[in-house]
Design a protein around this motif. Structure first.
Motif, PDB file in Angstrom:
ATOM      1  N   THR A   9      36.732  45.285  32.339  1.00  0.00           N
ATOM      2  CA  THR A   9      36.241  45.576  33.773  1.00  0.00           C
ATOM      3  C   THR A   9      35.883  44.408  34.780  1.00  0.00           C
ATOM      4  O   THR A   9      35.839  44.283  35.791  1.00  0.00           O
ATOM      5  N   ARG A  10      35.222  43.378  33.849  1.00  0.00           N
ATOM      6  CA  ARG A  10      34.879  42.173  34.431  1.00  0.00           C
ATOM      7  C   ARG A  10      36.050  41.324  35.248  1.00  0.00           C
ATOM      8  O   ARG A  10      35.766  40.685  36.295  1.00  0.00           O
ATOM      9  N   SER A  11      37.117  41.724  35.021  1.00  0.00           N
ATOM     10  CA  SER A  11      38.282  41.009  35.567  1.00  0.00           C
ATOM     11  C   SER A  11      38.375  41.296  37.131  1.00  0.00           C
ATOM     12  O   SER A  11      38.919  40.469  37.804  1.00  0.00           O
ATOM     13  N   THR A  12      37.819  42.416  37.335  1.00  0.00           N
ATOM     14  CA  THR A  12      37.920  42.712  38.751  1.00  0.00           C
ATOM     15  C   THR A  12      36.780  41.914  39.736  1.00  0.00           C
ATOM     16  O   THR A  12      36.739  41.951  40.859  1.00  0.00           O
ATOM     17  N   ARG A  13      35.976  41.277  39.239  1.00  0.00           N
ATOM     18  CA  ARG A  13      34.781  40.443  39.454  1.00  0.00           C
ATOM     19  C   ARG A  13      35.417  39.241  39.876  1.00  0.00           C
ATOM     20  O   ARG A  13      34.753  38.487  40.601  1.00  0.00           O
ATOM     21  N   PRO A 117      26.126  43.475  31.841  1.00  0.00           N
ATOM     22  CA  PRO A 117      26.127  44.113  32.918  1.00  0.00           C
ATOM     23  C   PRO A 117      25.270  45.137  33.599  1.00  0.00           C
ATOM     24  O   PRO A 117      24.504  45.773  32.797  1.00  0.00           O
ATOM     25  N   ASN A 136      29.682  36.153  38.193  1.00  0.00           N
ATOM     26  CA  ASN A 136      30.403  37.363  38.617  1.00  0.00           C
ATOM     27  C   ASN A 136      31.117  37.841  37.199  1.00  0.00           C
ATOM     28  O   ASN A 136      31.228  39.286  37.257  1.00  0.00           O
ATOM     29  N   TYR A 138      30.182  38.274  34.519  1.00  0.00           N
ATOM     30  CA  TYR A 138      29.201  39.001  33.538  1.00  0.00           C
ATOM     31  C   TYR A 138      28.790  40.481  34.337  1.00  0.00           C
ATOM     32  O   TYR A 138      27.676  40.775  33.747  1.00  0.00           O
ATOM     33  N   GLU A 139      28.857  40.606  35.595  1.00  0.00           N
ATOM     34  CA  GLU A 139      28.984  41.874  36.213  1.00  0.00           C
ATOM     35  C   GLU A 139      27.202  42.239  36.420  1.00  0.00           C
ATOM     36  O   GLU A 139      26.766  43.066  36.197  1.00  0.00           O
TER      37      GLU A 139
END
Length: 401
Positions: A9-13, A117, A136, A138-139
Motif C-alpha cells: 500500500t505504501r507504493s501509492t504514496r 501507518p 510518505n 511509511y504512510e
C-alpha cells in the motif's frame, strides 16, 4: 503480470519529485533556471578530490577503500564530523555519528524507524519536498508544525490517536530552510523544544544548509540547545542530519546523523539491512578533502552565493510588481515568493517556460496538503549574476503582463 496486485500500500504514496523532473530543464541552454536547489559545479573542489582519489589508490589505503567496511562509517571521518559538531555547540564523539548516503537517506531511515501507518508527523508548512517523499513511504498523516504555538498538547495527542496512530516527531530545517530560506529564531527553537517535551516527541533537525550563512549572527542548532537543557547528548530528543552535498560535492553521497547512541545504534541496524555501509571510497576521500580545505572552501562558497543572493534580492526589489512578497534569507540557496491570492505557481511555471524561458519550482509541492499554490521557490545558487538579472526581469515581465 498485474503488478498492482502485489505492490504494498505504501507504493501509492510514492510520487515523482517535481524538482527532479524540473532538473531536466537544465539541459536546455535557452532556459534560465532558478529551479534546482543544487550547488554550482564550477565551485566543486575538483582538483582536491582528484588528488585525494589518486593518493588513496597509490598508498596502503587502496585495499580498504575498495573493500566492505563497518556500517557506522569510516572512523576518521566520524571523528572529524564530531569535532565540527563540537564547534557549533554539539559536544559528541564518533559513537554519536552514523555516516549515510546523503542526508536524504538519513530522513528515510528516521521515517522507517519512527513511523507506523497512521502515525502523525509534524512538519513545517511549507517544508522540504524530499522529506515528504522520504516519510510518505511509511504512510503517516501530517499536521502543521508551529513552534511556540499555544495549542493544547493533550488535544494534539488525542487527535493523533483518533486518526489511528500517535504523534512521533517534529521535522524542520532551522537555518535557511528549503524552500523559504527562513531561519528560526533562538526563541522559536527553545519554544519548539518545550513543545516537543510536552508532546513527548522527537525532533528531527535538518542541517543541510548549516554552514552557508552570509550575514547575521549564528544561532545554535536545536541539538545544541537540547544539550544545554538536558546535560548531554545522550539525554536529548533531537536528531541532527548533516550533509557534505551543499559544501563539498553531492555526487559522493556522504551525509551523517548525529544523536544519542541509543538512536544511532538502531539506525546502524537499518543501515546494515539496507546497504551494509556507505561507499568506503567516498568516505575516505571526503575525509581527506574536508581536512585539507573545508573552512577555506566554505568561505569561498559564502562569498559567491552571498553575492548571488544579494543580486537576486536587488533584482526582485526592482522587477516585482505590487502584491508580490518575498523572503530575505541570511544564507542557504533559496528565496520564497508569495503571489497575489488566486494565482497558481504551477500555471505560472507553464507560462514562464513557454513565454519567457525561465524556470522555478511551484510552491504547492512543498505543502503536505498541496495548499498555498500562490507561491514559488527561486534558487540563486547556480545562476550567474547576469542570468539572475535577466531571469528575474523576465519573471517580472510575465507577472506584470
Amino acid at each position: 503480470m498485474q503488478w498492482s496486485d502485489v505492490l504494498a500500500t505504501r507504493s501509492t504514496r510514492m510520487k515523482a519529485s517535481e524538482i527532479r523532473e524540473l532538473l531536466k530543464l537544465l539541459d536546455q541552454p535557452d532556459i534560465i533556471s532558478f529551479a534546482g536547489g543544487i550547488p554550482d559545479p564550477a565551485l566543486f573542489p575538483a582538483d582536491a578530490f582528484a588528488r585525494a582519489f589518486a593518493d588513496v589508490m597509490a598508498d596502503s589505503q587502496a585495499a580498504a577503500a575498495l573493500q566492505y567496511s563497518v556500517s557506522e562509517g569510516y572512523k576518521p571521518l566520524r571523528d572529524w564530523i564530531a569535532a565540527e559538531m563540537g564547534k557549533i555547540g554539539v559536544p559528541c564523539t564518533a559513537e554519536n555519528i552514523l555516516i549515510t548516503s546523503g542526508s536524504q537517506q538519513a530522513l528515510d531511515y528516521l521515517g522507517k524507524l519512527m513511523l507506523s501507518p497512521g502515525d502523525t508527523a509534524m512538519v513545517t508548512w511549507p517544508t522540504y519536498l524530499g522529506a515528504l517523499g522520504a516519510f510518505n513511504a511509511y504512510e503517516p498523516l501530517y499536521v502543521r508544525l508551529d513552534p511556540g504555538s499555544n495549542a493544547d498538547p493533550e488535544a494534539q495527542k488525542a487527535e493523533a490517536r483518533e486518526a489511528g496512530g500517535a504523534l512521533k516527531f517534529a521535522y524542520l530545517s532551522a537555518d535557511f530552510c528549503n524552500p523559504t530560506g527562513e531561519t528560526l529564531t533562538r526563541a522559536a527553537r527553545e519554544a519548539l523544544l518545550d513543545q516537543a517535551a510536552a508532546l513527548g516527541v522527537a525532533v528531527i533537525e535538518d542541517g543541510a544548509y548549516q554552514f552557508l550563512r552570509y550575514d547575521g549572527e549564528p544561532i545554535p542548532p536545536i541539538l545544541a540547545l537540547d544539550i544545554e537543557r538536558s546535560g548531554g547528548i545522550e539525554n536529548t530528543r533531537t536528531i541532527y542530519c548533516g550533509s557534505f552535498s551543499k559544501t563539498l560535492a553531492p555526487g559522493l553521497r556522504v551525509g551523517w546523523v548525529c544523536g544519542a547512541r541509543e538512536v544511532i545504534s538502531r539506525l546502524v541496524l537499518m543501515k546494515q539491512a539496507a546497504d551494509l555501509h556507505s561507499a568506503t571510497m567516498s568516505q575516505i576521500v571526503t575525509d581527506r578533502v574536508a581536512r585539507e580545505l573545508f573552512d577555506s572552501h566554505v568561505a569561498r562558497l559564502r562569498a559567491t552565493y552571498g553575492a548571488r543572493r544579494d543580486r537576486m534580492l536587488a533584482a526582485l526589489d526592482r522587477e516585482m510588481p505590487e502584491g508580490v512578497r518575498f523572503t530575505r534569507p541570511e544564507g542557504g540557496m533559496f528565496i520564497w515568493l508569495t503571489l497575489p491570492e488566486g494565482m497558481d505557481g504551477a500555471d505560472l511555471l507553464a507560462r514562464a517556460i513557454a513565454e519567457e524561458r525561465v524556470a522555478f519550482v511551484p510552491g504547492g509541492a512543498f505543502h503536505a496538503d498541496g495548499s498555498n499554490r500562490n507561491t514559488l521557490r527561486l534558487s540563486f545558487s547556480c545562476a550567474t549574476e547576469e542570468k539572475i538579472d535577466e531571469g528575474i526581469a523576465r519573471l517580472g515581465r510575465l507577472l506584470r503582463g
